[in-house]
Enzyme design. Structure first.
Site, PDB file in Angstrom:
ATOM      1  N   TYR A 168      10.676   2.821   0.245  1.00 31.90           N
ATOM      2  CA  TYR A 168       9.867   4.161  -0.583  1.00 31.90           C
ATOM      3  C   TYR A 168      10.455   5.045   1.048  1.00 31.90           C
ATOM      4  O   TYR A 168       9.713   5.018   1.882  1.00 31.90           O
ATOM      5  CB  TYR A 168       9.113   3.725  -1.401  1.00 31.90           C
ATOM      6  CG  TYR A 168       7.953   2.329  -2.209  1.00 31.90           C
ATOM      7  CD1 TYR A 168       8.818   2.336  -3.143  1.00 31.90           C
ATOM      8  CD2 TYR A 168       6.611   2.638  -1.849  1.00 31.90           C
ATOM      9  CE1 TYR A 168       8.440   1.230  -3.859  1.00 31.90           C
ATOM     10  CE2 TYR A 168       6.503   1.663  -2.689  1.00 31.90           C
ATOM     11  CZ  TYR A 168       7.002   0.894  -3.703  1.00 31.90           C
ATOM     12  OH  TYR A 168       6.588   0.150  -4.822  1.00 31.90           O
ATOM     13  N   CYS A 207       7.457   6.147   2.572  1.00 31.15           N
ATOM     14  CA  CYS A 207       6.537   5.242   2.925  1.00 31.15           C
ATOM     15  C   CYS A 207       6.520   5.232   4.390  1.00 31.15           C
ATOM     16  O   CYS A 207       7.469   4.285   5.108  1.00 31.15           O
ATOM     17  CB  CYS A 207       7.320   3.625   2.122  1.00 31.15           C
ATOM     18  SG  CYS A 207       5.765   2.034   3.282  1.00 31.15           S
ATOM     19  N   PHE A 267       4.981   2.936   6.665  1.00 32.74           N
ATOM     20  CA  PHE A 267       6.374   1.581   7.058  1.00 32.74           C
ATOM     21  C   PHE A 267       7.297   2.043   6.692  1.00 32.74           C
ATOM     22  O   PHE A 267       7.738   0.429   8.067  1.00 32.74           O
ATOM     23  CB  PHE A 267       5.133   0.474   6.495  1.00 32.74           C
ATOM     24  CG  PHE A 267       3.858   0.526   6.810  1.00 32.74           C
ATOM     25  CD1 PHE A 267       3.066   0.258   7.589  1.00 32.74           C
ATOM     26  CD2 PHE A 267       2.760   0.622   5.643  1.00 32.74           C
ATOM     27  CE1 PHE A 267       1.672   0.522   8.178  1.00 32.74           C
ATOM     28  CE2 PHE A 267       1.388   0.465   5.506  1.00 32.74           C
ATOM     29  CZ  PHE A 267       0.581   0.589   6.178  1.00 32.74           C
ATOM     30  N   CYS A 268       7.649   2.003   5.744  1.00 36.14           N
ATOM     31  CA  CYS A 268       9.657   1.921   5.162  1.00 36.14           C
ATOM     32  C   CYS A 268      10.116   3.030   6.630  1.00 36.14           C
ATOM     33  O   CYS A 268      10.454   2.463   7.343  1.00 36.14           O
ATOM     34  CB  CYS A 268       9.551   2.131   4.323  1.00 36.14           C
ATOM     35  SG  CYS A 268       9.280   0.964   3.026  1.00 36.14           S
TER      36      CYS A 268
END
Length: 383
Positions: free
Chosen positions: A103, A106, A108-109
């Protein structure tokens, strides 16, 4: 690297020698032909040649040398170009094929993208629909990011992805399959009764003693990097939602951004924007309570960011020194998801993070962690 240089010089030297022989033969043929013409034409031609002004012979010799030199230059130029093309082809054939399922908003992404961008690693992005998640239906792991390597090896968890790839970039005697075994999966139940998946050793790089000494030349560097990488995952990331959904207006603006940047259908986008904004506004209040945040959650964000800047100190550009380390990339990746929102602008205006953030922005944009791209001109905003 040394082998590539040796092959290069060997090929160039061979081309140079071949060019020397060819041009020398051409020069001899030319002179022999000139002599035959001189002898056969008789006294008329001989007298005209003998009537050349003094210095004509030198000019003729210079012309021959110039012609030969230009020929050698062109031959060497072509040889170098062919060599570089061959080496580029070998590099591209040996490169990892990376596909990131994500995403865009996101954190973390965003951490993984920051790492890949900084190191100049080419990768494809597959934006996952956060409602249906059809793009990752083939995986039993139902969260993002997921990184597929060469179409067969699946890496989960942002910190595991970063640690394993960094190990691969440094270590010369390990394969990625061998490296990923060092981060075993471990399932447990958290304090809310929900099953969670964790990975052992995920902040460690699996390096030899010599490699570790080269990457972390000063005492405490490795522990400092690991500490702040974990801090980004365990604390900083939990400040994002309460801040971007702090008010109904900010929640609506945040979901407008999410829908615009994400992968939603028309109907999904409408409900995500309005229903999602209302839901996340309520959830952000619960998160504030769960993480013991202040009534004004901006103050917690400001405090955390200033703690990070203080940890870097005045004498370093980055926590890694003159170049970002994995902690720099993690913190940058988390904070970057707020760009364009009110929370981000407030953070830049009310903390000391701005100069470090702009340096990180340039480092990622210019792929400064990749030696082939380190000399590219800077094109982003200056401090």
């Amino acid at each position: 690297m040394a082998a590539v240089c040796s092959r290069g010089f060997g090929r160039i030297s061979s081309s140079f020698l071949r060019a020397s022989v060819v041009h020398r033969a051409d020069s001899v043929s030319y002179l022999l032909g000139f002599r035959r013409a001189y002898c056969s034409r008789g006294t008329g031609l001989r007298s005209r040649l003998l009537s050349v002004r003094p210095g004509g012979g030198r000019l003729f010799g210079c012309a021959l040398l110039l012609g030969g030199g230009l020929g050698w230059y062109q031959t060497m130029k072509v040889s170098v170009q062919q060599l570089m093309a061959e080496e580029d082809k070998k590099d591209s054939e040996g490169a990892l094929k990376l596909i990131l399922y994500q995403y865009k908003t996101c954190p973390f992404c965003s951490k993984v993208r920051a790492f890949l961008d900084y190191h100049g690693a080419p990768y494809e992005i597959v934006e996952v629909n956060p409602v249906m998640r059809q793009e990752i239906k083939w995986s039993t792991y139902r969260k993002v990011p997921i990184l597929m390597v060469n179409g067969e090896l699946q890496l989960n968890d942002s910190s595991v992805i970063i640690s394993s790839l960094k190990t691969l970039f440094i270590s010369k005697d390990k394969t990625l399959t061998e490296i990923i075994r060092c981060y075993p999966e471990m399932k447990s139940v958290n304090d809310r009764g929900k099953e969670v998946t964790e990975y052992n050793n995920k902040y460690w790089l699996m390096l030899s003693e010599a490699e570790t000494a080269a990457v972390y030349p000063h005492k405490g560097m490795q522990k400092e990097e690991m500490k702040w990488r974990q801090w980004a995952d365990d604390w900083l990331v939990h400040l994002i939602s309460p801040n971007v959904y702090r008010t109904t207006g900010e929640a609506l603006a945040s979901f407008d951004y999410i829908v615009r940047e994400g992968k939603f259908g028309t109907v999904e986008g409408f409900f995500a924007k309005y229903v999602g904004a209302a839901a996340m506004y309520i959830i952000s209040k619960r998160l504030k309570t769960r993480h013991n945040l202040q009534e004004d959650v901006r103050q917690d964000l400001y405090k955390a960011v200033n703690e990070w800047v203080a940890a870097i100190g005045r004498d370093r550009k980055f926590m890694g020194g003159n170049q970002p380390n994995l902690a720099d990339l993690a913190v940058f990746g988390v904070l970057r998801v707020m760009e364009g929102l009110q929370a981000f602008q407030d953070m830049m205006d009310n903390t000391k993070v701005k100069h470090w953030y702009r340096r990180m922005e340039r480092a990622a944009l210019n792929h400064e962690g990749h030696p082939l791209y380190a000399s590219k001109p800077r094109t982003s905003r200056e401090e």
